[in-house]
Scaffold this motif. Sequence first.
Motif, PDB file in Angstrom:
ATOM      1  N   PRO A 167       0.814  -1.290  -0.050  1.00  0.00           N
ATOM      2  CA  PRO A 167       0.014  -0.119  -0.053  1.00  0.00           C
ATOM      3  C   PRO A 167       0.826   1.370  -0.021  1.00  0.00           C
ATOM      4  O   PRO A 167       0.377   2.342  -0.511  1.00  0.00           O
ATOM      5  CB  PRO A 167      -0.725  -0.158   1.319  1.00  0.00           C
ATOM      6  N   TYR A 180       0.816  -5.941   7.145  1.00  0.00           N
ATOM      7  CA  TYR A 180      -0.303  -6.566   6.492  1.00  0.00           C
ATOM      8  C   TYR A 180      -0.704  -7.791   6.460  1.00  0.00           C
ATOM      9  O   TYR A 180      -1.681  -8.309   6.331  1.00  0.00           O
ATOM     10  CB  TYR A 180      -0.455  -5.967   4.906  1.00  0.00           C
ATOM     11  N   GLU A 207      -2.567  -8.183   9.672  1.00  0.00           N
ATOM     12  CA  GLU A 207      -3.828  -7.490   9.668  1.00  0.00           C
ATOM     13  C   GLU A 207      -4.727  -8.477   8.737  1.00  0.00           C
ATOM     14  O   GLU A 207      -6.071  -8.738   8.719  1.00  0.00           O
ATOM     15  CB  GLU A 207      -3.854  -5.965   8.936  1.00  0.00           C
ATOM     16  N   SER A 250      -6.011   0.286   2.837  1.00  0.00           N
ATOM     17  CA  SER A 250      -4.720   0.903   3.111  1.00  0.00           C
ATOM     18  C   SER A 250      -4.376   2.173   2.103  1.00  0.00           C
ATOM     19  O   SER A 250      -3.947   3.205   2.403  1.00  0.00           O
ATOM     20  CB  SER A 250      -3.826  -0.014   3.268  1.00  0.00           C
ATOM     21  N   GLY A 307      -1.885   4.316   2.946  1.00  0.00           N
ATOM     22  CA  GLY A 307      -0.682   3.359   3.627  1.00  0.00           C
ATOM     23  C   GLY A 307      -0.717   3.860   5.269  1.00  0.00           C
ATOM     24  O   GLY A 307      -1.289   4.552   5.963  1.00  0.00           O
ATOM     25  N   SER A 308       0.230   3.013   6.021  1.00  0.00           N
ATOM     26  CA  SER A 308       0.577   3.196   7.347  1.00  0.00           C
ATOM     27  C   SER A 308       1.784   3.937   7.494  1.00  0.00           C
ATOM     28  O   SER A 308       2.927   3.536   7.157  1.00  0.00           O
ATOM     29  CB  SER A 308       0.406   1.710   8.014  1.00  0.00           C
ATOM     30  N   PHE A 366      -3.693   4.634   7.825  1.00  0.00           N
ATOM     31  CA  PHE A 366      -4.049   3.192   7.944  1.00  0.00           C
ATOM     32  C   PHE A 366      -3.641   2.637   9.402  1.00  0.00           C
ATOM     33  O   PHE A 366      -4.379   1.707  10.033  1.00  0.00           O
ATOM     34  CB  PHE A 366      -3.848   2.313   6.977  1.00  0.00           C
ATOM     35  N   GLN A 367      -2.567   3.281  10.051  1.00  0.00           N
ATOM     36  CA  GLN A 367      -2.005   2.612  11.190  1.00  0.00           C
ATOM     37  C   GLN A 367      -3.455   2.882  12.391  1.00  0.00           C
ATOM     38  O   GLN A 367      -3.440   2.183  13.260  1.00  0.00           O
ATOM     39  CB  GLN A 367      -0.879   3.398  11.677  1.00  0.00           C
ATOM     40  N   HIS A 414      -5.518  -0.283  12.319  1.00  0.00           N
ATOM     41  CA  HIS A 414      -4.864  -1.650  12.662  1.00  0.00           C
ATOM     42  C   HIS A 414      -5.666  -2.318  13.898  1.00  0.00           C
ATOM     43  O   HIS A 414      -5.916  -1.689  14.828  1.00  0.00           O
ATOM     44  CB  HIS A 414      -3.314  -1.719  12.947  1.00  0.00           C
TER      45      HIS A 414
END
Length: 278
Positions: free
Chosen positions: A5, A177, A180, A215, A220-221, A238-239, A242
């Motif tokens: 991502p 990921y 997750e 994500s 993204g994270s 995206f964190q 989680h």
Amino acid sequence: MPELPEVETVRRGLDQHLVGRTVEHVEVGRERVVRRTSREALIDGLTNTTILRADRRGKYLLMPLDSGDVMMIHLRMSGQVLIADRGADRPLHTHVVLSLDNDTEMWFVDPRTFGEVVVYDPANAAVELPPIARLGVDPIAEDFPRAHLRQLVRATSQTLKPFLLDQTKVAGIGNIYADEILHRARLRPDRSANTIDAAATWRLHDAIRNILNDSIKVGGSTLGDAQYVDVDGESGSFQNEHRVYGRTGQRCSTCGRGWIRRTISGGRSTHYCPVCQH
């Protein structure tokens, strides 16, 4: 750290800022980032070329040039690709600079210098860049039917976490990921891949596609080290979504009954809920 991502987010930024631009000048600082070839090979391979597309396979950024060659960028642990106006103050650890024909620059920044930038001949990729030639299916950029995943899981005795991290099977998934995805699919990370039935395989397939796409939608994270950012220097979010990664000892927000556990598998931290995941 950057996984599919994050790399896809960077790719989209490069598609906006780099495609159609001509590289007028190239600077290479620390040679470790061009260790696969040389400083001279990168400069010669990029100078006066025009970037045709911004592609991606797995965690690799691939930019075809009008010369017929391809520029590859691999971020690895701490790499960043940033776009800035020419003459702007460069961050520490800026190891490659591309000066473009619209008075902007592309910077490759990498504090830990695990990443790399390469120009290679795609017709000779198996020799020049064997990791790319060995990549498995990209679940976002390529066709990824459920039947293909079913074939992959039935053919291996790997446990599910190493299976998802195996870039020769499914390209682009890393530690964050994988945890997750397995949580979303309600599967234990230490379960053998070839023991899951068709219904579990479909859940896994849906989780791979949905987690990665969710994500990508939010850039993204970006974890506490803040090393991953997009080409404009912006963090992902995206964190905040989680469910298991980095939540050791916390109550599972999915089932409300389990407590997130952390184990070590193959030298990698693995996070899961013993109640949700079977």
